[in-house]
Design a protein around this motif. Structure first.
Motif, PDB file in Angstrom:
ATOM      1  N   ALA B 363     -59.633   8.371  10.492  1.00 61.99           N
ATOM      2  CA  ALA B 363     -59.196   7.210  11.272  1.00 61.99           C
ATOM      3  C   ALA B 363     -57.715   6.968  11.022  1.00 61.99           C
ATOM      4  O   ALA B 363     -57.242   7.098   9.893  1.00 61.99           O
ATOM      5  CB  ALA B 363     -60.004   5.975  10.874  1.00 61.99           C
ATOM      6  N   GLY B 364     -56.978   6.646  12.080  1.00 62.12           N
ATOM      7  CA  GLY B 364     -55.551   6.363  11.944  1.00 62.12           C
ATOM      8  C   GLY B 364     -54.670   7.568  12.217  1.00 62.12           C
ATOM      9  O   GLY B 364     -53.452   7.426  12.306  1.00 62.12           O
ATOM     10  N   THR B 365     -55.273   8.740  12.353  1.00 62.47           N
ATOM     11  CA  THR B 365     -54.466   9.875  12.800  1.00 62.47           C
ATOM     12  C   THR B 365     -54.314   9.779  14.318  1.00 62.47           C
ATOM     13  O   THR B 365     -55.129   9.160  15.008  1.00 62.47           O
ATOM     14  CB  THR B 365     -55.109  11.224  12.416  1.00 62.47           C
ATOM     15  N   VAL B 366     -53.231  10.364  14.829  1.00 64.09           N
ATOM     16  CA  VAL B 366     -52.944  10.320  16.261  1.00 64.09           C
ATOM     17  C   VAL B 366     -52.866  11.742  16.782  1.00 64.09           C
ATOM     18  O   VAL B 366     -52.108  12.557  16.240  1.00 64.09           O
ATOM     19  CB  VAL B 366     -51.628   9.570  16.532  1.00 64.09           C
ATOM     20  N   VAL B 367     -53.664  12.039  17.796  1.00 64.80           N
ATOM     21  CA  VAL B 367     -53.738  13.414  18.302  1.00 64.80           C
ATOM     22  C   VAL B 367     -53.707  13.441  19.829  1.00 64.80           C
ATOM     23  O   VAL B 367     -54.091  12.472  20.489  1.00 64.80           O
ATOM     24  CB  VAL B 367     -55.031  14.126  17.810  1.00 64.80           C
ATOM     25  N   THR B 368     -53.235  14.570  20.360  1.00 63.37           N
ATOM     26  CA  THR B 368     -53.381  14.807  21.794  1.00 63.37           C
ATOM     27  C   THR B 368     -54.728  15.466  22.044  1.00 63.37           C
ATOM     28  O   THR B 368     -55.247  16.186  21.197  1.00 63.37           O
ATOM     29  CB  THR B 368     -52.294  15.759  22.322  1.00 63.37           C
ATOM     30  N   ILE B 369     -55.270  15.208  23.221  1.00 67.83           N
ATOM     31  CA  ILE B 369     -56.450  15.935  23.695  1.00 67.83           C
ATOM     32  C   ILE B 369     -56.020  16.549  25.019  1.00 67.83           C
ATOM     33  O   ILE B 369     -55.780  15.825  26.001  1.00 67.83           O
ATOM     34  CB  ILE B 369     -57.648  14.984  23.888  1.00 67.83           C
ATOM     35  N   ALA B 388     -55.453   7.542  19.227  1.00 66.77           N
ATOM     36  CA  ALA B 388     -55.584   7.289  17.789  1.00 66.77           C
ATOM     37  C   ALA B 388     -57.068   7.393  17.446  1.00 66.77           C
ATOM     38  O   ALA B 388     -57.913   6.809  18.131  1.00 66.77           O
ATOM     39  CB  ALA B 388     -55.055   5.905  17.445  1.00 66.77           C
ATOM     40  N   VAL B 389     -57.370   8.157  16.415  1.00 66.04           N
ATOM     41  CA  VAL B 389     -58.759   8.296  15.974  1.00 66.04           C
ATOM     42  C   VAL B 389     -59.184   6.991  15.297  1.00 66.04           C
ATOM     43  O   VAL B 389     -58.437   6.436  14.490  1.00 66.04           O
ATOM     44  CB  VAL B 389     -58.898   9.470  14.989  1.00 66.04           C
ATOM     45  N   THR B 390     -60.378   6.500  15.673  1.00 63.60           N
ATOM     46  CA  THR B 390     -60.914   5.278  15.044  1.00 63.60           C
ATOM     47  C   THR B 390     -62.264   5.604  14.406  1.00 63.60           C
ATOM     48  O   THR B 390     -62.802   6.701  14.587  1.00 63.60           O
ATOM     49  CB  THR B 390     -61.092   4.146  16.077  1.00 63.60           C
TER      50      THR B 390
END
Lengths: 410, 410
Positions: B363-369, B388-390
């Protein structure tokens, strides 16, 4: 979509000039005269030496350029094989250095790949068994260690910085167009200032308080319309923040204040523009007027001085003498003329030649001429143009009027 | 000045969010647990680790950040003393690490200054006589040698990359606004495409042949109006050039072709946006329609999969399975799904976490899809969002409609 621009901005061609091709023979010659196995540079898209050597607009992870006396290789990062081939090989000039793109071992660190390619190129050409490799001094440490692990001994070289000093006609074409677009950005800012109206302690533009950030956005959008991007350093200060040499913050603009705009965008091929003007809306003729007159004179004097063979430091001294004659200090780091008179510009915003050096200026170098005076309590005035040094003077890479009071569009 | 935008672009606040403050305690802790004298990073404004550690928007010459268990220093480059004080010290959070700016010996190389400051900080705190210094693996080689000359032994650390993985609320605020402005750039491009008219083999816009470069300028200018700058990688391809993952060149746009726009601008604090959409003007429902349907399904499936604790590689596999089910290849580097499903984004455009890794998403990492399929003879389709991953899914950092046929402004 049309924009109001102040008069005097140059016309610009809609198209970017062709990308410059880099003559790698000075690097190959440096390898040969050092009796080295080769030259290796490692870095990512933000490394300007790699940009210059390869003309490859790579990714934000490391790759390498390897140069031997007659061959050069780019270790293409994964997913970038075709682009590397197009930019590094297909666009290469006829300089006696045969280019190739290497795609093997894309999962390995760039330094490991560079060492393997260097082994291979040296072996293929039946070279002697020299294990010296030339590198820029700031090659990443991990790449240096991988080269050492492969049995090479590193020796730092300034060959790339030296080669970058003198610009080719293709490089000058890039610089001219970027600088012309920079002038149009300035013309947009000047038109906005001319249209702004005093309202109490501030200026209003289109009904809103005018800030340095609003001006910055107007400048950057105008340049983007011509395919030139802000490089994150559109420096705009007002009053005291104009005395901050690198102000990119937000400040309200007041009547009577110096508004200093130092615009340094970057073209798609990596070449920078650099232009500074200072305007005052509603001056009452105080410090800002005296400072402007002094800096304008110093700017003209310094430009008069520029020509091939003149000691670079002389240009600085001439500007300083003019500012002294106008009563401004040149001995402080905070008040008066606090910085150098200019710097080289190319694929880096700041590169050689130094304008404090004792060496004579060379024809084909490109430098800013940018005297300024500052008072941290009051404001700052700087006037800057970008010129190519010629045998008998200089070529202004683009021209823009010098005006104290901003002028609206014609 | 108003611009036509396609419907669905988010509103953006006029102001940039406050700059994030970096908690240096993970770096200080790494020093402490390694029993090291300190941590040293050296680089210039283009080094994203230094940007993250210092929040200093420095110049294009090297400076250093030194961290010990309870103190941290920035060696300010000449002419940057006040800015360093403001950005590194005055804006520092309360993380138990006391900041200071060091201005002595500005003529010395950054590595020499770093070694002297490290000597001083270690001595002041009565540390043991450890001579180990932690550095990022890619510290410039000359700086590494200066540290070794001063008696230090270098040990590489991933502490900075590790600290950057998880974003704070202040970092998310920067990313959200950049991504919202990125959506407005996309909305401008979509409106231009919707207004373009087929004319023989090409499209016309405002009377001129529509090119990828014209679209790029429209996008970049729209973002500049909101204070967000192109970082030189506004990738726009049409037809075959849409199958080139990093096309920033000039190509005429034809009816029926896939027009792929991958927009990755950078905010004033260094944080990137990243958004991709693909449009077709005048499709006859061939490959491009099938590809779009497949990629849209894969994009939705991958987004559905994202949540804390899910193995990152699983997200890739879910997208790949959906594309396979639609008849596209996933086993080639040229045709079909040729790349990873995404990457981390922050103060670098590409950073951790890896979406091919076996480790669970945090959680809290930010990624493109961003699944996509390509055919080098025909075109490419990619759809990308930034999330942002939650704990129980993801937060789209800004939303923009997914449409095959471009829509004009409302």
């Amino acid at each position: 979509m049309s924009q109001d621009l102040a008069p005097g901005a140059p016309a610009v061609s809609p198209d970017h000039p062709s990308p410059p091709a880099t003559d790698l023979s000075p690097i190959a010659d440096a390898v040969e005269s050092a009796g080295a196995a080769g030259f290796v540079a490692v870095g990512d898209r933000f490394d300007d030496n790699l940009r210059y050597l390869s003309r490859f607009g790579g990714p934000d992870r490391a790759y390498a350029v390897v140069v031997t006396p007659d061959r050069a290789a780019l270790t293409a990062p994964g997913l970038f094989d075709e682009q590397a081939q197009r930019e590094f090989v297909d666009a290469a000039p006829d300089d006696g250095v045969a280019r190739e793109v290497r795609t093997e071992n894309q999962g390995d660190p760039a330094g490991v790949r560079a060492a393997a390619v260097l082994d291979d190129l040296a072996e293929n050409k039946g070279d002697d068994d020299s294990r010296t490799v030339l590198t820029p001094a700031n090659i990443p440490h991990d790449a240096a260690l991988y080269l050492e692990d492969a049995g090479y001994e590193l020796s730092s070289t300034t060959a790339v910085a030296d080669a970058r000093l003198t610009k080719t006609e293709a490089e000058l074409a890039c610089l001219r167009r970027v600088q012309a677009v920079t002038c149009r950005g300035m013309a947009r800012a000047e038109a906005v200032l001319a249209a702004a109206e005093p309202d109490g302690d501030g200026l209003l533009f289109e009904g809103d308080p005018l800030t340095t950030e609003r001006l910055r956005r107007e400048v950057d959008a105008e340049m983007a319309r011509h395919g030139i991007r802000s490089a994150g350093n559109t420096v705009i200060g007002a009053g005291p923040s104009a005395a901050d040499l690198h102000f990119t913050g937000i400040d309200h603009i007041a009547p009577g204040e110096t508004v200093l705009l130092d615009i340094s965008p970057r073209g798609p091929h990596g070449y920078y523009g650099d232009l500074t003007r200072t305007f005052v809306v509603g001056s009452d003729g105080g410090w800002e007027r005296r400072a402007f007159v002094a800096v304008e004179a110093a700017h003209e004097e310094a430009l008069e001085t520029v020509e091939a063979g003149v000691t670079a430091g002389t240009v600085h001294e001439e500007a300083a003498a003019e500012l002294t004659a106008h009563g401004f200090r040149i001995d402080s780091s905070e008040v008066g003329f606090t910085h150098g008179v200019g710097h080289g510009v190319g694929v880096s915003l700041h590169e050689g030649p130094s304008l404090r050096a004792d060496a004579p200026l060379e024809a084909g170098t490109v430098v800013t001429i940018e005297p300024g005076v500052y008072d941290p309590d009051t404001g700052g005035v700087r006037i800057e143009d970008l010129v190519a040094v010629t045998e008998d003077g200089d070529e202004r890479l683009a021209t823009y009027p010098v005006r104290f009071t901003p002028v609206a569009s014609e």
